[in-house]
Design an enzyme around this catalytic site. Structure first.
Site, PDB file in Angstrom:
ATOM      1  N   MET A 115       0.835  -1.211   0.000  1.00  0.00           N
ATOM      2  CA  MET A 115       0.000   0.000   0.000  1.00  0.00           C
ATOM      3  C   MET A 115       0.866   1.257   0.000  1.00  0.00           C
ATOM      4  O   MET A 115       0.425   2.339   0.368  1.00  0.00           O
ATOM      5  CB  MET A 115      -0.960  -0.018   1.199  1.00  0.00           C
ATOM      6  N   LYS A 116       2.114   1.080  -0.428  1.00  0.00           N
ATOM      7  CA  LYS A 116       3.015   2.238  -0.561  1.00  0.00           C
ATOM      8  C   LYS A 116       2.876   2.796  -1.970  1.00  0.00           C
ATOM      9  O   LYS A 116       2.262   2.176  -2.862  1.00  0.00           O
ATOM     10  CB  LYS A 116       4.456   1.809  -0.272  1.00  0.00           C
ATOM     11  N   HIS A 165      -0.426   2.140   5.128  1.00  0.00           N
ATOM     12  CA  HIS A 165       0.988   2.501   5.269  1.00  0.00           C
ATOM     13  C   HIS A 165       1.614   2.400   3.899  1.00  0.00           C
ATOM     14  O   HIS A 165       1.646   1.307   3.327  1.00  0.00           O
ATOM     15  CB  HIS A 165       1.649   1.515   6.257  1.00  0.00           C
ATOM     16  N   ASN A 170       5.864   9.311   6.266  1.00  0.00           N
ATOM     17  CA  ASN A 170       6.689   8.347   7.003  1.00  0.00           C
ATOM     18  C   ASN A 170       8.153   8.811   6.978  1.00  0.00           C
ATOM     19  O   ASN A 170       8.691   9.138   5.923  1.00  0.00           O
ATOM     20  CB  ASN A 170       6.542   6.978   6.329  1.00  0.00           C
ATOM     21  N   GLU A 171       8.754   8.869   8.183  1.00  0.00           N
ATOM     22  CA  GLU A 171      10.205   9.086   8.318  1.00  0.00           C
ATOM     23  C   GLU A 171      10.703  10.382   7.677  1.00  0.00           C
ATOM     24  O   GLU A 171      11.676  10.400   6.914  1.00  0.00           O
ATOM     25  CB  GLU A 171      10.948   7.868   7.741  1.00  0.00           C
ATOM     26  N   GLU A 228       5.414  -0.914  14.137  1.00  0.00           N
ATOM     27  CA  GLU A 228       6.237  -1.881  13.380  1.00  0.00           C
ATOM     28  C   GLU A 228       7.127  -2.686  14.340  1.00  0.00           C
ATOM     29  O   GLU A 228       8.287  -2.930  14.092  1.00  0.00           O
ATOM     30  CB  GLU A 228       7.092  -1.151  12.344  1.00  0.00           C
ATOM     31  N   TRP A 235       5.760  -6.417  13.204  1.00  0.00           N
ATOM     32  CA  TRP A 235       6.140  -6.250  11.787  1.00  0.00           C
ATOM     33  C   TRP A 235       6.430  -7.577  11.098  1.00  0.00           C
ATOM     34  O   TRP A 235       7.523  -7.842  10.629  1.00  0.00           O
ATOM     35  CB  TRP A 235       7.318  -5.275  11.674  1.00  0.00           C
TER      36      TRP A 235
HETATM   37  O1  G3I Z   1       7.170  -7.971  -4.432  1.00  0.00           O
HETATM   38  C1  G3I Z   1       8.330  -7.556  -5.171  1.00  0.00           C
HETATM   39  C2  G3I Z   1       8.736  -8.663  -6.148  1.00  0.00           C
HETATM   40  O2  G3I Z   1       7.704  -8.816  -7.116  1.00  0.00           O
HETATM   41  C3  G3I Z   1      10.042  -8.270  -6.821  1.00  0.00           C
HETATM   42  O3  G3I Z   1      10.459  -9.319  -7.663  1.00  0.00           O
HETATM   43  C4  G3I Z   1      11.103  -8.021  -5.739  1.00  0.00           C
HETATM   44  C5  G3I Z   1      12.434  -7.622  -6.327  1.00  0.00           C
HETATM   45  O4  G3I Z   1      12.369  -6.289  -6.780  1.00  0.00           O
HETATM   46  O5  G3I Z   1      10.656  -6.934  -4.890  1.00  0.00           O
HETATM   47  C6  G3I Z   1       9.458  -7.303  -4.216  1.00  0.00           C
HETATM   48  O6  G3I Z   1       9.065  -6.207  -3.425  1.00  0.00           O
HETATM   49  C7  G3I Z   1       9.866  -6.019  -2.261  1.00  0.00           C
HETATM   50  C8  G3I Z   1       8.905  -5.998  -1.081  1.00  0.00           C
HETATM   51  O7  G3I Z   1       9.577  -5.619   0.142  1.00  0.00           O
HETATM   52  C9  G3I Z   1       8.288  -7.396  -0.916  1.00  0.00           C
HETATM   53  O8  G3I Z   1       7.534  -7.443   0.235  1.00  0.00           O
HETATM   54  C10 G3I Z   1      10.578  -4.674  -2.406  1.00  0.00           C
HETATM   55  O9  G3I Z   1      11.558  -4.789  -3.433  1.00  0.00           O
HETATM   56  C11 G3I Z   1      11.245  -4.334  -1.093  1.00  0.00           C
HETATM   57  O10 G3I Z   1      11.808  -3.019  -1.185  1.00  0.00           O
HETATM   58  C12 G3I Z   1      10.182  -4.304   0.013  1.00  0.00           C
HETATM   59  O11 G3I Z   1      10.855  -4.047   1.220  1.00  0.00           O
HETATM   60  C13 G3I Z   1      10.001  -3.498   2.244  1.00  0.00           C
HETATM   61  C14 G3I Z   1      10.587  -2.138   2.640  1.00  0.00           C
HETATM   62  O12 G3I Z   1       9.837  -1.604   3.750  1.00  0.00           O
HETATM   63  C15 G3I Z   1      10.509  -1.157   1.481  1.00  0.00           C
HETATM   64  O13 G3I Z   1       9.171  -0.941   1.128  1.00  0.00           O
HETATM   65  C16 G3I Z   1      10.062  -4.454   3.443  1.00  0.00           C
HETATM   66  O14 G3I Z   1       9.371  -5.650   3.111  1.00  0.00           O
HETATM   67  C17 G3I Z   1       9.383  -3.810   4.648  1.00  0.00           C
HETATM   68  O15 G3I Z   1       9.565  -4.624   5.806  1.00  0.00           O
HETATM   69  C18 G3I Z   1       9.998  -2.439   4.924  1.00  0.00           C
HETATM   70  O16 G3I Z   1       9.254  -1.874   5.980  1.00  0.00           O
HETATM   71  C19 G3I Z   1       9.694  -0.571   6.369  1.00  0.00           C
HETATM   72  C20 G3I Z   1       8.469   0.258   6.684  1.00  0.00           C
HETATM   73  O17 G3I Z   1       7.645   0.339   5.519  1.00  0.00           O
HETATM   74  C21 G3I Z   1       8.870   1.628   7.167  1.00  0.00           C
HETATM   75  N1  G3I Z   1       9.723   1.501   8.367  1.00  0.00           N
HETATM   76  C22 G3I Z   1      10.921   0.713   8.107  1.00  0.00           C
HETATM   77  C23 G3I Z   1      10.561  -0.684   7.647  1.00  0.00           C
HETATM   78  C24 G3I Z   1      11.789  -1.528   7.404  1.00  0.00           C
HETATM   79  O18 G3I Z   1      12.522  -1.005   6.337  1.00  0.00           O
END
Ligand code: G3I
Length: 469
Positions: free
Chosen positions: A185-186, A219, A267-268, A378, A425
């Site tokens: 939902m980003k 979020h 956020n942040e 989180e 989280w």
């Molecule tokens: O789903 C795609 C996949 O289709 C693709 O092949 C792959 C490679 O590019 O990426 C996949 O998406 C990834 C996603 O997590 C999967 O859940 C994104 O690249 C990756 O950037 C994303 O990371 C998330 C990160 O936020 C960035 O959005 C983490 O899961 C998530 O735990 C992390 O959470 C953040 C909070 O939003 C804000 N606070 C910090 C926290 C930790 O960084």
């Protein structure tokens, strides 16, 4: 030998002639039969608490029908035994269902290798009463809901975890009363261009929450780590950039009006030195960008009639980084004075040593003093931030349990008016963002959550429960 050759020649000629005839016949034969008509599915009959009869109008010349039944209106997962079920007649009884539940069916006609497209979709709700929610007191939300001042127990989810009957689905419905999309939902997964959106994964998460009576926290609308390429490469003016951000916020808040209870609008926005983080939003929209984003979110919600939508500011490490905490609360204070914020999200990516109880209480109480909701948004608790263990030792597991218990007790002690949700989280340790995280420069493995890699309860889960006493 020659005769044989001649005979073969005649035989070959005869074969060609026959083929030609058959081709001629084909050329003169009537057109192949008309294409099969797509069936029309009609309403279900004989609906009971565990079955119903699916019906459709007969299709002339159809040899049989292929029937799909699902609990999802998009048929993303079929009911076992009802994935293109072959049926001769124009009706079939679907059995083995749950009471008071929604089911969807559709049908295709088949003749030989020809299969039509899907019919229209019929929705059926079985009779009876949904089974009482399990009142097992070892389920987190059951214990939280029994408190004098309950609050949501949340978990970060991915849309591919939300399949009916999956382990995540079962644990979610037993233990949690709120969900946050970990990623989907980003802005970067949703925004595919100016005014164009891919709602699919986000809708699945929001619909899951709405369909199952589980709160949905949005979020996050604006985050420097979630800017889609088309916007980070934006070639328009700064004013046009701001309009794109306004359009995005307006369209997303409108799309989910009445379905999402709250949003992390920004956020942040504060860096680790206690200054405004030098993001693309600050660079192109100026220091008022935060206030603008909350105003746009508030205006969109009100325009959509969603006057109950809660707007949060979300950040990390404010309990231990006082310059950052001060800057965050100067921003929050300004938003509050303009009635543009309702709560503060404290991410709480903690570890088994830090922050202390006092640091957490001082931080959170600044939001309480402003009359704002508090979201521990989180929560995860590292036990190997210095990479000095190679497995979850008993000692670290017990320390983690105490830290979970501590923060749940802190949260549970909040005044009723300031309670909202305490969200962990993720589900299983091995799915956490933390192990080997480059974002964190975390050098090794870690076990930060409530369930181990086999979805078994950890001591941390017990600590969470004990914090609810
Ligand atoms: O789903 C795609 C996949 O289709 C693709 O092949 C792959 C490679 O590019 O990426 C996949 O998406 C990834 C996603 O997590 C999967 O859940 C994104 O690249 C990756 O950037 C994303 O990371 C998330 C990160 O936020 C960035 O959005 C983490 O899961 C998530 O735990 C992390 O959470 C953040 C909070 O939003 C804000 N606070 C910090 C926290 C930790 O960084």
């Amino acid at each position: 030998m020659r005769i044989i050759k001649i005979e073969m020649g005649i035989a070959f000629f005869l074969v060609l002639t026959l083929l030609n005839c058959s081709e001629d016949d084909n050329k003169n034969s009537p057109e192949p039969s008309t294409k099969l008509a797509i069936p029309f599915a009609s309403i279900a009959s004989n609906v009971t608490d565990d079955s119903f009869q699916a019906n459709w109008v007969l299709v002339p010349e159809a040899e049989n029908y292929l029937v799909d039944v699902s609990t999802d209106s998009d048929f993303s997962v079929m009911l076992t035994g009802y994935d293109a079920l072959i049926v001769q007649d124009n009706a079939v009884t679907i059995t083995g269902l749950s009471p008071a539940s929604n089911y969807y069916y559709r049908v295709r006609a088949q003749k030989g290798t020809e299969i039509t497209n899907n019919s229209n979709v019929i929705t059926v709700t079985t009779t009876g009463v949904a089974p009482e929610e399990s009142e097992d007191p070892t389920f987190l939300k059951v214990k939280a809901n029994a408190l004098e001042n309950p609050f949501f127990v949340g978990v970060a989810v991915k849309s591919n975890q939300l399949t009916e009957g999956s382990a995540y689905d079962v644990v979610l419905k037993n233990e949690f009363s709120s969900i946050t999309a970990e990623y989907e939902m980003k802005m970067d997964p949703i925004s595919t261009g100016s005014g164009s959106y891919n709602w699919e994964a986000a809708d699945k998460i929001v619909n899951y929450g709405n369909d199952n009576g589980i709160n949905v926290h949005g979020h996050a609308l604006v985050w420097h780590n979630a800017v889609p390429d088309w916007l980070s490469d934006f070639s328009g003016t700064d004013a046009e950039f701001a309009l794109e951000v306004k359009k995005y916020i307006t369209d997303v808040v409108t799309h989910y009006a009445g379905k999402v209870s709250s949003w992390d609008v920004v956020n942040e926005a504060v860096d680790d030195n206690g200054n405004m983080r030098n993001t693309i939003f600050l660079q192109k929209m100026g220091p008022d960008y935060i206030k603008d984003c909350y105003q746009w979110a508030r205006d969109a919600a009100n325009a959509a009639g969603d006057t109950d939508l809660l707007l949060f500011y979300n950040d990390y490490a404010t309990s231990t980084n006082i310059p950052k905490q001060d800057k965050v609360f100067s921003i929050v204070d300004n938003l509050k004075s303009n009635n543009l914020i309702d709560g503060v999200g404290f991410q709480m990516h903690n570890n088994y040593l830090s922050p202390t109880k006092e640091q957490i209480e001082t931080d959170i109480n600044r939001a309480v003093a402003l009359g704002l909701k508090v979201h521990v948004s989180e929560l995860d608790i590292q036990v190997n931030q210095n990479n000095d263990i190679s497995y979850l030792t008993e000692e670290r597991a017990l320390a983690q349990k105490e830290k979970y218990k501590e923060i749940v007790k802190i949260y549970n002690a909040l005044p009723k008016a300031n309670k909202y949700a305490l969200t962990v989280w993720g589900f299983k340790d091995n799915e956490s963002w933390i192990p080997y995280s480059t974002d964190l420069n975390h050098p090794g493995n870690d076990w930060p959550l409530l369930y181990n890699n086999k979805f078994e309860l950890k001591k941390s889960h017990t600590g969470f429960l004990e914090g609810l006493e």
